[in-house]
Design a protein around this motif. Sequence first.
Motif, short mmCIF file in Angstrom:
data_model
loop_
_atom_site.label_atom_id
_atom_site.label_comp_id
_atom_site.label_asym_id
_atom_site.label_seq_id
_atom_site.Cartn_x
_atom_site.Cartn_y
_atom_site.Cartn_z
N GLU A 23 39.31 44.71 34.91
CA GLU A 23 39.60 43.94 36.12
C GLU A 23 38.58 44.24 37.22
OE1 GLU A 23 43.25 43.78 39.23
OE2 GLU A 23 43.83 43.73 37.11
N THR A 24 38.20 45.52 37.37
CA THR A 24 37.22 45.90 38.39
C THR A 24 35.86 45.30 38.10
OG1 THR A 24 38.40 47.98 38.73
CG2 THR A 24 36.15 47.86 39.57
N GLU A 27 35.99 41.66 38.91
CA GLU A 27 36.00 41.50 40.37
C GLU A 27 34.58 41.61 40.92
OE1 GLU A 27 39.46 42.91 43.52
OE2 GLU A 27 39.02 44.12 41.77
N ASP A 28 33.83 42.57 40.41
CA ASP A 28 32.44 42.76 40.85
C ASP A 28 31.58 41.56 40.46
OD1 ASP A 28 33.12 45.22 41.87
OD2 ASP A 28 32.35 46.38 40.16
N CYS A 30 32.56 38.47 40.02
CA CYS A 30 32.93 37.37 40.93
C CYS A 30 32.24 37.54 42.28
CB CYS A 30 34.45 37.32 41.12
SG CYS A 30 35.35 36.70 39.70
N GLU A 36 35.79 34.79 44.43
CA GLU A 36 36.62 35.97 44.65
C GLU A 36 37.84 35.95 43.73
OE1 GLU A 36 39.15 38.12 48.27
OE2 GLU A 36 37.80 36.46 48.73
N LEU A 37 38.10 37.07 43.08
CA LEU A 37 39.32 37.22 42.29
C LEU A 37 40.45 37.48 43.27
CD1 LEU A 37 40.80 37.43 39.61
CD2 LEU A 37 40.15 39.84 39.50
N ASP A 38 41.31 36.49 43.43
CA ASP A 38 42.32 36.53 44.48
C ASP A 38 43.59 37.27 44.04
OD1 ASP A 38 43.59 35.55 47.01
OD2 ASP A 38 44.84 34.42 45.61
N TYR A 66 44.08 34.95 35.89
CA TYR A 66 43.26 35.30 37.04
C TYR A 66 43.25 34.09 37.99
CZ TYR A 66 41.11 39.50 34.95
OH TYR A 66 40.87 40.74 34.42
N ILE A 68 41.34 32.55 40.96
CA ILE A 68 40.01 32.73 41.54
C ILE A 68 39.81 31.79 42.73
CG2 ILE A 68 37.54 32.65 41.05
CD1 ILE A 68 38.22 33.20 38.10
#
Length: 339
Positions: A23-24, A27-28, A30, A36-38, A66, A68
């Motif tokens: 997930e991290t 996120e990076d 994106c 952005e991963l909302d 996810y 986004i």
Amino acid sequence: PAMPVVPVNRDKLFAALGQEYTETQFEDLCFEYGVELDEVMTEAELRAQAGDKEEAPEEEGDDVIYKIDIPANRYDLLCVEGISRALKTFVTGQPAHAFTTKDMKAAGTPLQRMVVKPETALVRPFVVCAVLRGIKFDKQRYKSFIDLQDKLHMNLCRQRTLVAIGTHDLNKIKGPFTYEALPPEEIKFVPLKQTREFTAPELFQHYKNDESGRQLRKFLHIIEDSLVYPVIYDANRTVLSLPPIINGSPSQITLDTTDVFIECTATDLTKAKVTLNTVCAMFSEYCTPNAFEVEPVEVVDAFGDVHVFPDMSERQMTVPTEYINRNAGIELDTPTIAT
């Protein structure tokens, strides 16, 4: 306007990207790309959040979704097809797929034709069309296809005031098609999700009074005060759509649909072309035998001039290095930017 939020199935997205991420890490990715991963949730939680009362298939309940955040001007990222394609190009550096329009002359096949009547100038003057042939839907592709249209309607199409998209099962209708504008009481058809015939005024009244019309009520004002309403017919006078309100029931798309006829009616021709191109670009990848190939349609305008849509050709832009650096807040030389 608020940024569009696109829910995508994590595992399907990673499969399309050909790579898995934590997930991290995602996120990076994106953040680097500019989205952005909302939020992260399960399929069941997403359905509950959306107020979807239909019973979810058991196997979908635990799928990770996810959500986004997409910039409002990135119409090409409003569905999982566009997001996965863009991120894959960003990560791998591989060029994006080229889109083509089918050479109908070489195939010896006449183009589908849409004829525009002069009266449409009084209410909604433009229409552009295309065909997606041999498309293969499954539940997720079908849902993505419908969701993309909804998001375009809310965004680029400005709540359907500028453009309205109609998609139809081509095997249930017969060309040539006509785009007309008639007095409301002369328009009679069975609309989507209804079982009986309505005149246009009866249908408007139904949507105002009945709970089933709650979602469509907000669009009625766009044409309600017009002396004539726009309507699209096939060769047998079957109503395809009463834009920008509702499609007809006979041409409804299902999971079994293989050939999709797309029509976009509009008050803004440029936005109509962009909308049509976006839908074709996102879903032509499911066409067979040739993925990313779109079948063009002839549109005969009110003056008798013939136009062919869509135009899927690539265009080149020359941009000064200084302009890129200034707007991106960076300082790179031309060779570095080019790579």
